[in-house]
Design a protein around this motif. Sequence first.
Motif, mmCIF file in Angstrom:
data_model
loop_
_atom_site.group_PDB
_atom_site.id
_atom_site.type_symbol
_atom_site.label_atom_id
_atom_site.label_comp_id
_atom_site.label_asym_id
_atom_site.label_seq_id
_atom_site.Cartn_x
_atom_site.Cartn_y
_atom_site.Cartn_z
ATOM 1 N N ALA A 64 35.362 42.087 45.744
ATOM 2 C CA ALA A 64 35.871 40.907 45.052
ATOM 3 C C ALA A 64 36.756 41.300 43.871
ATOM 4 N N PHE A 65 36.284 42.228 43.034
ATOM 5 C CA PHE A 65 37.059 42.634 41.859
ATOM 6 C C PHE A 65 38.302 43.423 42.243
ATOM 7 N N ALA A 66 38.281 44.042 43.430
ATOM 8 C CA ALA A 66 39.433 44.837 43.867
ATOM 9 C C ALA A 66 40.492 44.010 44.582
ATOM 10 N N THR A 67 40.099 42.922 45.208
ATOM 11 C CA THR A 67 41.040 42.197 46.065
ATOM 12 C C THR A 67 41.332 40.766 45.625
ATOM 13 N N LYS A 68 40.528 40.201 44.721
ATOM 14 C CA LYS A 68 40.702 38.798 44.344
ATOM 15 C C LYS A 68 41.275 38.655 42.938
ATOM 16 N N VAL A 69 41.789 37.465 42.664
ATOM 17 C CA VAL A 69 42.343 37.159 41.341
ATOM 18 C C VAL A 69 41.190 36.963 40.362
ATOM 19 N N HIS A 70 41.294 37.571 39.179
ATOM 20 C CA HIS A 70 40.217 37.479 38.199
ATOM 21 C C HIS A 70 40.233 36.116 37.501
ATOM 22 N N MET B 28 46.669 29.561 47.048
ATOM 23 C CA MET B 28 45.267 29.904 46.811
ATOM 24 C C MET B 28 45.108 31.035 45.810
ATOM 25 N N THR B 29 46.166 31.804 45.603
ATOM 26 C CA THR B 29 46.100 32.929 44.663
ATOM 27 C C THR B 29 46.867 32.632 43.367
ATOM 28 N N ILE C 27 35.005 44.764 54.800
ATOM 29 C CA ILE C 27 36.363 45.240 55.088
ATOM 30 C C ILE C 27 37.065 44.254 56.014
ATOM 31 N N ALA C 28 36.366 43.824 57.064
ATOM 32 C CA ALA C 28 36.940 42.855 58.004
ATOM 33 C C ALA C 28 37.250 41.540 57.298
ATOM 34 N N SER C 29 36.358 41.123 56.409
ATOM 35 C CA SER C 29 36.570 39.880 55.668
ATOM 36 C C SER C 29 37.788 39.982 54.753
ATOM 37 N N ALA C 30 37.970 41.163 54.112
ATOM 38 C CA ALA C 30 39.115 41.369 53.224
ATOM 39 C C ALA C 30 40.422 41.368 54.002
ATOM 40 N N VAL C 31 40.409 41.994 55.181
ATOM 41 C CA VAL C 31 41.611 42.021 56.021
ATOM 42 C C VAL C 31 41.961 40.614 56.492
ATOM 43 N N LEU C 32 40.954 39.877 56.953
ATOM 44 C CA LEU C 32 41.179 38.503 57.413
ATOM 45 C C LEU C 32 41.678 37.622 56.278
ATOM 46 N N SER C 33 41.092 37.803 55.098
ATOM 47 C CA SER C 33 41.508 37.021 53.932
ATOM 48 C C SER C 33 42.956 37.310 53.554
ATOM 49 N N HIS C 34 43.375 38.558 53.732
ATOM 50 C CA HIS C 34 44.749 38.945 53.395
ATOM 51 C C HIS C 34 45.765 38.169 54.234
ATOM 52 N N PRO D 130 41.920 26.546 34.802
ATOM 53 C CA PRO D 130 41.475 26.754 36.189
ATOM 54 C C PRO D 130 41.827 28.144 36.699
ATOM 55 N N PRO D 131 40.925 28.750 37.469
ATOM 56 C CA PRO D 131 41.246 30.019 38.123
ATOM 57 C C PRO D 131 41.999 29.757 39.418
ATOM 58 N N ALA D 132 42.436 30.814 40.072
ATOM 59 C CA ALA D 132 43.014 30.662 41.400
ATOM 60 C C ALA D 132 41.920 30.162 42.345
ATOM 61 N N ALA D 133 42.318 29.430 43.375
ATOM 62 C CA ALA D 133 41.340 28.907 44.328
ATOM 63 C C ALA D 133 40.558 30.044 44.977
ATOM 64 N N ALA D 134 41.250 31.144 45.284
ATOM 65 C CA ALA D 134 40.594 32.331 45.843
ATOM 66 C C ALA D 134 40.426 33.354 44.718
ATOM 67 N N SER D 135 39.372 33.190 43.928
ATOM 68 C CA SER D 135 39.147 34.036 42.763
ATOM 69 C C SER D 135 37.929 34.926 42.958
ATOM 70 N N VAL D 136 37.681 35.776 41.977
ATOM 71 C CA VAL D 136 36.522 36.670 42.042
ATOM 72 C C VAL D 136 35.229 35.866 42.134
ATOM 73 N N TYR D 137 35.091 34.852 41.269
ATOM 74 C CA TYR D 137 33.849 34.091 41.223
ATOM 75 C C TYR D 137 33.599 33.334 42.526
#
Length: 327
Positions: free
Chosen positions: A187-193, A44-45, A30-37, A106-113
């Motif tokens: 990852a699947f909820a917050t990142k670009v697929h 990156m997206t 959760i903290a990582s997702a908030v910081l990433s936001h 190419p995917p987004a730099a900040a992607s699910v994978y």
Amino acid sequence: MFNLVKNEWIKNILRPGTYIMLALIILLFIASAVLSHFTTTDSMTKSYGSDWKSEVQTDIKDYSVKLEKLGKKDPEKLSFEEIMEQANMQQELARLQFYLDKNVQPPAAASVYSSLLEISPIITFIALMVVVITGSLMSREHQLGTIKLLMIRPASRLKIFFSKYILALITAVLFTGFTYIVAAIFAFATKVHNPTGKLALLNSTGEYRMIDFWPFFWKIVGNDLIFVVIFATIAYAMSVICRNTAAAQGITLGLLFLSGLVISLLSSRTELVKYLWPANWSLNQYLTGTSPVKGMTYAFSFGYNVVAVVLLIGLAAYIFKKRDIAN
């Protein structure tokens, strides 16, 4: 044996401390997702559509122009923001050019994978939690005096020993699996697929290579599980040998956090470091090309780990079988 393992599960896993540790893992993500936001930029997206080749070529030209402008400035007069922007654009330019050369969207730099591949570095934190549990499995019985109650059961000493070790292995699987499941959900909820199953991976030499993500990912998960199992084994063996929880956990955590530094120092002086166990227990080093000694192989390290675990558990089992419980 099943009833013994079940009894150990009830005594050691179904305790408030275990749920607190699992909750800490969720809070970490959760903290990582908030910081990433707050730290993830629009670039990156950014993802690409059906006409991705034209879009990528346009971005490559834009990055090249911007880098050329920054390159004309005096390096000593560049601001911190400009230096960071320059570094990010250089990396993104190389990434996009690699995808274009490989004819892969190419995917987004900040992607699910990419997000899932960032989980492996925190596996040390997961191993720490497992050590806290497994490092007290046998020593706690001695310190509380309940070891004598175990000995009056009809089960043999070896059955008691291995029932606790099976629980240690279950604990390693539980915490590793739980971590990756939670990571995948976030990852699947917050990142670009990702548009394809391929991913450009930056290796230790600063060059990109194309991988099939899912086979590569499952190798990482398997290697991380082996890493956690190794430390669960060490902690449990020390719990049996030392009969003291603080000593068992202290020795294992010392190995966990200091062994990497020792191996790094020794690897520059001798190739014999490859025969030390700490140089072999991180199998992901072969996926990133960062093994301490050139020429080390995955098969060698995997075999070394298996033999070391068997010998350590065999020694602990022998000591437990022969020890005078009354003392």
